[in-house]
Enzyme design. Sequence first.
Site, mmCIF file in Angstrom:
data_model
loop_
_atom_site.group_PDB
_atom_site.id
_atom_site.type_symbol
_atom_site.label_atom_id
_atom_site.label_comp_id
_atom_site.label_asym_id
_atom_site.label_seq_id
_atom_site.Cartn_x
_atom_site.Cartn_y
_atom_site.Cartn_z
ATOM 1 N N GLN A 1 0.856 -1.186 0.000
ATOM 2 C CA GLN A 1 0.000 0.000 0.000
ATOM 3 C C GLN A 1 0.900 1.247 0.000
ATOM 4 O O GLN A 1 2.084 1.164 0.346
ATOM 5 C CB GLN A 1 -0.903 -0.088 1.256
ATOM 6 C CG GLN A 1 -1.919 1.010 1.427
ATOM 7 C CD GLN A 1 -1.399 2.104 2.326
ATOM 8 O OE1 GLN A 1 -0.437 1.889 3.065
ATOM 9 N NE2 GLN A 1 -2.008 3.267 2.257
ATOM 10 N N ASN B 1 1.643 3.776 1.772
ATOM 11 C CA ASN B 1 2.458 4.231 2.904
ATOM 12 C C ASN B 1 3.557 3.249 3.296
ATOM 13 O O ASN B 1 4.407 3.579 4.124
ATOM 14 C CB ASN B 1 1.585 4.445 4.139
ATOM 15 C CG ASN B 1 0.725 5.689 4.023
ATOM 16 O OD1 ASN B 1 0.935 6.510 3.129
ATOM 17 N ND2 ASN B 1 -0.245 5.825 4.906
ATOM 18 N N LYS B 2 3.546 2.035 2.760
ATOM 19 C CA LYS B 2 4.508 1.038 3.199
ATOM 20 C C LYS B 2 5.918 1.347 2.670
ATOM 21 O O LYS B 2 6.074 2.150 1.759
ATOM 22 C CB LYS B 2 4.055 -0.360 2.756
ATOM 23 C CG LYS B 2 2.649 -0.741 3.252
ATOM 24 C CD LYS B 2 2.488 -0.625 4.761
ATOM 25 C CE LYS B 2 1.334 -1.413 5.341
ATOM 26 N NZ LYS B 2 0.007 -0.767 5.267
ATOM 27 N N ASN B 3 6.936 0.706 3.237
ATOM 28 C CA ASN B 3 8.328 1.052 2.886
ATOM 29 C C ASN B 3 8.606 0.890 1.393
ATOM 30 O O ASN B 3 9.388 1.637 0.813
ATOM 31 C CB ASN B 3 9.317 0.190 3.680
ATOM 32 C CG ASN B 3 9.327 0.564 5.159
ATOM 33 O OD1 ASN B 3 8.399 1.218 5.641
ATOM 34 N ND2 ASN B 3 10.369 0.156 5.870
#
Length: 383
Positions: free
Chosen positions: A182, A184-186
């Site tokens: 998604q 916002n993930k790293n």
Amino acid sequence: MSHPPFLPFTRPHVDAATIAAVSEVLASGWIASGPKVAAFESCLSDLFGGRPVRAFSSGTATLEVALRLAGIGPGDEVITTSITWAATANVIVAGGARPVFVDVDPRTRNLDLAAAAAAITPRTRALLPVYLAGLPLDMDRLYALAKAHGLRVIEDAAQALDARWNGKRIGSFGDLVSFSFQANKNITCAEGGCLVVNSAAEAEHAERLRLQGVVRTGPDGMDMVEPGGKFNLSDINAAIGLGQLPHLQAVTRRRAELACAYFDIAGRSDAESLGIELPPPSSTTGALGNWHMFQVVLPADRIAGGRAAVMNAMRADGIGTGVHYPAVHRYTYYRSLGWRDGALPHAERIGRGILTLPLFPAMRDGDVERVWASLTAACKGLL
Ligand SMILES: *Cc1c(COP(=O)(O)O)cnc(C)c1O
């Protein structure tokens, strides 16, 4: 006086080569699931020591399929944490099973394994831990507990790409391990996820469940023995992920540097006397997090206006923060299933006070000082 630009709590970085690669997919005449998804899965499999990996449209879809693969359904109980994104518990409900929330360890904010052990009943089928902010559990204890009771483990490693346990990357060992890509993930695909499974047969089953359960039975035939969902990833999303993966090592390193800068400035400030709790520091043995987030826990009950007042004050300073997460068992829906306040005291306190501070690779070191000054000034003014 000129104001510094607004600092969000996170921001994805997509490089020019990735934007070009996405354009190429769009112009290619094939934008659905295809060669880019296969290439992405192959890169991920390499990352996880050659274990089979299948990509999905989201981390939520991935978890839903994992529960199906584990054969979890009505009448079954799954033990999980309350300090997580709603998806973790919702997929258990979606599968017809019952989420059993247990309290968290106040230091790591992750599922407390002693509490999990105490919650096991004859109906328990699986443990579903979450690695909050990308910090793994004690994986030896987790798998020993599962083994002792014949339970499946579905790891919600949505936030934990490149986190490690005793030097081994999360996903490269264990049972069913789910990641999210998604925004916002790293590492992101805009939306997406992947599931690491145990065998070629399990991978094939996951593939079927990913697209309606339909299998081809020759050049013009199809059949379906078990209905699946619509969980496939597009080549457009996979091209984003393929462009992100080469940066993984640099991303993890920069995030760790920024976390160090936070610990450094916190140690030189009056955070402790203000009652601001820090996350557990990184270690090189045992659980090594990927610093998906840097989260403090505020003494929310003692602050005038609570956490919201601190967030508003920081926003006025041009600093974005986030809440990840309120305790899930306190949502109206889970209360309607019988979960009550006071059931999980650590989770409830952390859910009221947890605050995500800005941390993303493009942040400058000086931004950390600005965030910390704003946070401590806000707390001082409101305590
Ligand atoms: C992001 C996330 C999910 C869900 O992933 P999506 O890709 O948004 O569906 C699940 N669990 C946790 C802990 C997450 O952070």
